[in-house]
Scaffold this motif. Structure first.
Motif, PDB file in Angstrom:
ATOM      1  N   GLN A 119       0.849  -1.191   0.000  1.00  0.00           N
ATOM      2  CA  GLN A 119       0.000   0.000   0.000  1.00  0.00           C
ATOM      3  C   GLN A 119       0.878   1.231   0.000  1.00  0.00           C
ATOM      4  O   GLN A 119       1.726   1.400   0.868  1.00  0.00           O
ATOM      5  N   VAL A 120       0.682   2.080  -0.988  1.00  0.00           N
ATOM      6  CA  VAL A 120       1.481   3.299  -1.073  1.00  0.00           C
ATOM      7  C   VAL A 120       0.957   4.311  -0.064  1.00  0.00           C
ATOM      8  O   VAL A 120      -0.248   4.376   0.212  1.00  0.00           O
ATOM      9  N   GLN A 121       1.835   5.092   0.511  1.00  0.00           N
ATOM     10  CA  GLN A 121       1.446   6.174   1.413  1.00  0.00           C
ATOM     11  C   GLN A 121       1.623   7.507   0.701  1.00  0.00           C
ATOM     12  O   GLN A 121       2.642   7.733   0.050  1.00  0.00           O
ATOM     13  N   LEU A 122       0.625   8.358   0.837  1.00  0.00           N
ATOM     14  CA  LEU A 122       0.627   9.659   0.188  1.00  0.00           C
ATOM     15  C   LEU A 122       0.497  10.740   1.250  1.00  0.00           C
ATOM     16  O   LEU A 122      -0.372  10.651   2.129  1.00  0.00           O
ATOM     17  N   VAL A 123       1.333  11.761   1.160  1.00  0.00           N
ATOM     18  CA  VAL A 123       1.324  12.843   2.133  1.00  0.00           C
ATOM     19  C   VAL A 123       1.267  14.184   1.393  1.00  0.00           C
ATOM     20  O   VAL A 123       2.214  14.542   0.686  1.00  0.00           O
ATOM     21  N   GLU A 124       0.155  14.890   1.590  1.00  0.00           N
ATOM     22  CA  GLU A 124      -0.009  16.195   0.952  1.00  0.00           C
ATOM     23  C   GLU A 124       0.569  17.312   1.824  1.00  0.00           C
ATOM     24  O   GLU A 124       0.616  17.189   3.047  1.00  0.00           O
ATOM     25  N   SER A 125       0.967  18.384   1.182  1.00  0.00           N
ATOM     26  CA  SER A 125       1.425  19.580   1.878  1.00  0.00           C
ATOM     27  C   SER A 125       1.204  20.772   0.967  1.00  0.00           C
ATOM     28  O   SER A 125       0.911  20.619  -0.226  1.00  0.00           O
ATOM     29  N   GLY A 126       1.359  21.964   1.533  1.00  0.00           N
ATOM     30  CA  GLY A 126       1.272  23.174   0.735  1.00  0.00           C
ATOM     31  C   GLY A 126      -0.027  23.937   0.839  1.00  0.00           C
ATOM     32  O   GLY A 126      -0.164  25.015   0.256  1.00  0.00           O
ATOM     33  N   GLY A 127      -0.986  23.396   1.565  1.00  0.00           N
ATOM     34  CA  GLY A 127      -2.239  24.112   1.736  1.00  0.00           C
ATOM     35  C   GLY A 127      -2.054  25.320   2.643  1.00  0.00           C
ATOM     36  O   GLY A 127      -0.991  25.529   3.239  1.00  0.00           O
ATOM     37  N   GLY A 128      -3.082  26.131   2.720  1.00  0.00           N
ATOM     38  CA  GLY A 128      -3.020  27.318   3.574  1.00  0.00           C
ATOM     39  C   GLY A 128      -4.137  28.267   3.239  1.00  0.00           C
ATOM     40  O   GLY A 128      -5.099  27.920   2.554  1.00  0.00           O
ATOM     41  N   MET A 129      -3.993  29.495   3.728  1.00  0.00           N
ATOM     42  CA  MET A 129      -4.985  30.528   3.492  1.00  0.00           C
ATOM     43  C   MET A 129      -4.408  31.569   2.536  1.00  0.00           C
ATOM     44  O   MET A 129      -3.268  31.999   2.697  1.00  0.00           O
ATOM     45  N   VAL A 130      -5.208  31.942   1.560  1.00  0.00           N
ATOM     46  CA  VAL A 130      -4.751  32.906   0.559  1.00  0.00           C
ATOM     47  C   VAL A 130      -5.941  33.778   0.157  1.00  0.00           C
ATOM     48  O   VAL A 130      -7.100  33.350   0.256  1.00  0.00           O
ATOM     49  N   GLN A 131      -5.652  34.975  -0.287  1.00  0.00           N
ATOM     50  CA  GLN A 131      -6.721  35.852  -0.761  1.00  0.00           C
ATOM     51  C   GLN A 131      -7.119  35.480  -2.187  1.00  0.00           C
ATOM     52  O   GLN A 131      -6.326  34.887  -2.942  1.00  0.00           O
ATOM     53  N   ALA A 132      -8.323  35.834  -2.543  1.00  0.00           N
ATOM     54  CA  ALA A 132      -8.797  35.580  -3.906  1.00  0.00           C
ATOM     55  C   ALA A 132      -7.828  36.197  -4.917  1.00  0.00           C
ATOM     56  O   ALA A 132      -7.334  37.308  -4.717  1.00  0.00           O
ATOM     57  N   GLY A 133      -7.552  35.433  -5.965  1.00  0.00           N
ATOM     58  CA  GLY A 133      -6.596  35.858  -6.972  1.00  0.00           C
ATOM     59  C   GLY A 133      -5.187  35.378  -6.712  1.00  0.00           C
ATOM     60  O   GLY A 133      -4.319  35.491  -7.592  1.00  0.00           O
ATOM     61  N   GLY A 134      -4.953  34.838  -5.531  1.00  0.00           N
ATOM     62  CA  GLY A 134      -3.637  34.356  -5.169  1.00  0.00           C
ATOM     63  C   GLY A 134      -3.343  32.963  -5.696  1.00  0.00           C
ATOM     64  O   GLY A 134      -4.156  32.375  -6.430  1.00  0.00           O
ATOM     65  N   SER A 135      -2.183  32.442  -5.301  1.00  0.00           N
ATOM     66  CA  SER A 135      -1.719  31.141  -5.790  1.00  0.00           C
ATOM     67  C   SER A 135      -1.225  30.276  -4.641  1.00  0.00           C
ATOM     68  O   SER A 135      -0.765  30.784  -3.617  1.00  0.00           O
ATOM     69  N   LEU A 136      -1.330  28.984  -4.846  1.00  0.00           N
ATOM     70  CA  LEU A 136      -0.751  27.994  -3.949  1.00  0.00           C
ATOM     71  C   LEU A 136      -0.238  26.845  -4.787  1.00  0.00           C
ATOM     72  O   LEU A 136      -0.788  26.549  -5.859  1.00  0.00           O
ATOM     73  N   ASP A 172      -7.229   3.958  -5.468  1.00  0.00           N
ATOM     74  CA  ASP A 172      -7.153   2.995  -4.371  1.00  0.00           C
ATOM     75  C   ASP A 172      -6.292   3.421  -3.192  1.00  0.00           C
ATOM     76  O   ASP A 172      -6.252   2.720  -2.184  1.00  0.00           O
ATOM     77  N   SER A 173      -5.606   4.539  -3.288  1.00  0.00           N
ATOM     78  CA  SER A 173      -4.825   5.043  -2.165  1.00  0.00           C
ATOM     79  C   SER A 173      -5.009   6.544  -2.091  1.00  0.00           C
ATOM     80  O   SER A 173      -4.972   7.222  -3.131  1.00  0.00           O
ATOM     81  N   TRP A 174      -5.165   7.034  -0.861  1.00  0.00           N
ATOM     82  CA  TRP A 174      -5.471   8.449  -0.655  1.00  0.00           C
ATOM     83  C   TRP A 174      -4.576   9.027   0.435  1.00  0.00           C
ATOM     84  O   TRP A 174      -4.217   8.341   1.395  1.00  0.00           O
ATOM     85  N   GLY A 175      -4.262  10.312   0.284  1.00  0.00           N
ATOM     86  CA  GLY A 175      -3.584  11.021   1.346  1.00  0.00           C
ATOM     87  C   GLY A 175      -4.572  11.514   2.386  1.00  0.00           C
ATOM     88  O   GLY A 175      -5.778  11.306   2.267  1.00  0.00           O
ATOM     89  N   GLN A 176      -4.056  12.206   3.385  1.00  0.00           N
ATOM     90  CA  GLN A 176      -4.892  12.674   4.485  1.00  0.00           C
ATOM     91  C   GLN A 176      -5.551  14.014   4.179  1.00  0.00           C
ATOM     92  O   GLN A 176      -6.452  14.449   4.893  1.00  0.00           O
ATOM     93  N   GLY A 177      -5.097  14.682   3.147  1.00  0.00           N
ATOM     94  CA  GLY A 177      -5.689  15.945   2.736  1.00  0.00           C
ATOM     95  C   GLY A 177      -4.951  17.154   3.286  1.00  0.00           C
ATOM     96  O   GLY A 177      -4.287  17.090   4.321  1.00  0.00           O
ATOM     97  N   THR A 178      -5.074  18.257   2.575  1.00  0.00           N
ATOM     98  CA  THR A 178      -4.514  19.528   3.022  1.00  0.00           C
ATOM     99  C   THR A 178      -5.552  20.619   2.777  1.00  0.00           C
ATOM    100  O   THR A 178      -6.182  20.665   1.718  1.00  0.00           O
ATOM    101  N   GLN A 179      -5.745  21.477   3.765  1.00  0.00           N
ATOM    102  CA  GLN A 179      -6.795  22.494   3.700  1.00  0.00           C
ATOM    103  C   GLN A 179      -6.343  23.689   2.868  1.00  0.00           C
ATOM    104  O   GLN A 179      -5.253  24.233   3.082  1.00  0.00           O
ATOM    105  N   VAL A 180      -7.201  24.095   1.963  1.00  0.00           N
ATOM    106  CA  VAL A 180      -7.011  25.325   1.187  1.00  0.00           C
ATOM    107  C   VAL A 180      -8.187  26.249   1.494  1.00  0.00           C
ATOM    108  O   VAL A 180      -9.344  25.845   1.330  1.00  0.00           O
ATOM    109  N   THR A 181      -7.884  27.451   1.932  1.00  0.00           N
ATOM    110  CA  THR A 181      -8.918  28.432   2.244  1.00  0.00           C
ATOM    111  C   THR A 181      -8.632  29.708   1.459  1.00  0.00           C
ATOM    112  O   THR A 181      -7.543  30.269   1.567  1.00  0.00           O
ATOM    113  N   VAL A 182      -9.607  30.133   0.679  1.00  0.00           N
ATOM    114  CA  VAL A 182      -9.461  31.326  -0.149  1.00  0.00           C
ATOM    115  C   VAL A 182     -10.451  32.366   0.363  1.00  0.00           C
ATOM    116  O   VAL A 182     -11.661  32.142   0.344  1.00  0.00           O
TER     117      VAL A 182
END
Length: 121
Positions: A1-18, A109-119
């Motif tokens: 079973q592969v393990q997946l780890v997401e990163s890079g989420g966060g809070m950004v203003q509309a029009g921004g980038s992540l 068939d394999s999923w990471g835990q997720g990372t929150q993105v808030t705009v």
């Protein structure tokens, strides 16, 4: 079973980038089709983008409208989602997944835990 780890989420203003990253365990990453999905509160998980194991083909949901780019670096066992021109409606938990080169969550068939993105508007 592969393990997946997401990163890079966060809070950004509309029009921004992540840029989201998804690091995968194992030595077979170069043979995996990979996808990104997202789930907003009270909504079902929805497809965002997918990339073929070869990196030669990509596939996006209609709502992306050219704003997001999925890519992969097999030397680093990592898949990325560059998100530009973000909108408040992009707010969600973003998941990476291994499986099919398609838009249906059950095909992965394999999923990471997720990372929150808030705009914010």
């Amino acid at each position: 079973q592969v393990q997946l780890v997401e990163s890079g989420g966060g809070m950004v203003q509309a029009g921004g980038s992540l840029r989201l990253s998804c690091a995968a365990s194992g030595r077979a990453f170069s043979r995996y089709n990979m996808g990104w999905f997202r789930q907003a509160p009270g909504k079902e998980r929805e497809f965002v983008a997918a990339i073929h194991w070869s990196g030669s083909s990509t596939y996006y949901a209609d709502f992306v409208e050219g704003r997001f780019t999925i890519s992969r670096d097999s030397a680093k066992n990592t898949v990325y989602l560059q998100m530009n021109s973000l909108k408040p409606e992009d707010t969600a938990v973003y998941y990476c997944a291994k499986g099919s080169f398609g838009r249906i969550a059950m095909q992965y068939d394999s999923w990471g835990q997720g990372t929150q993105v808030t705009v914010s508007s």
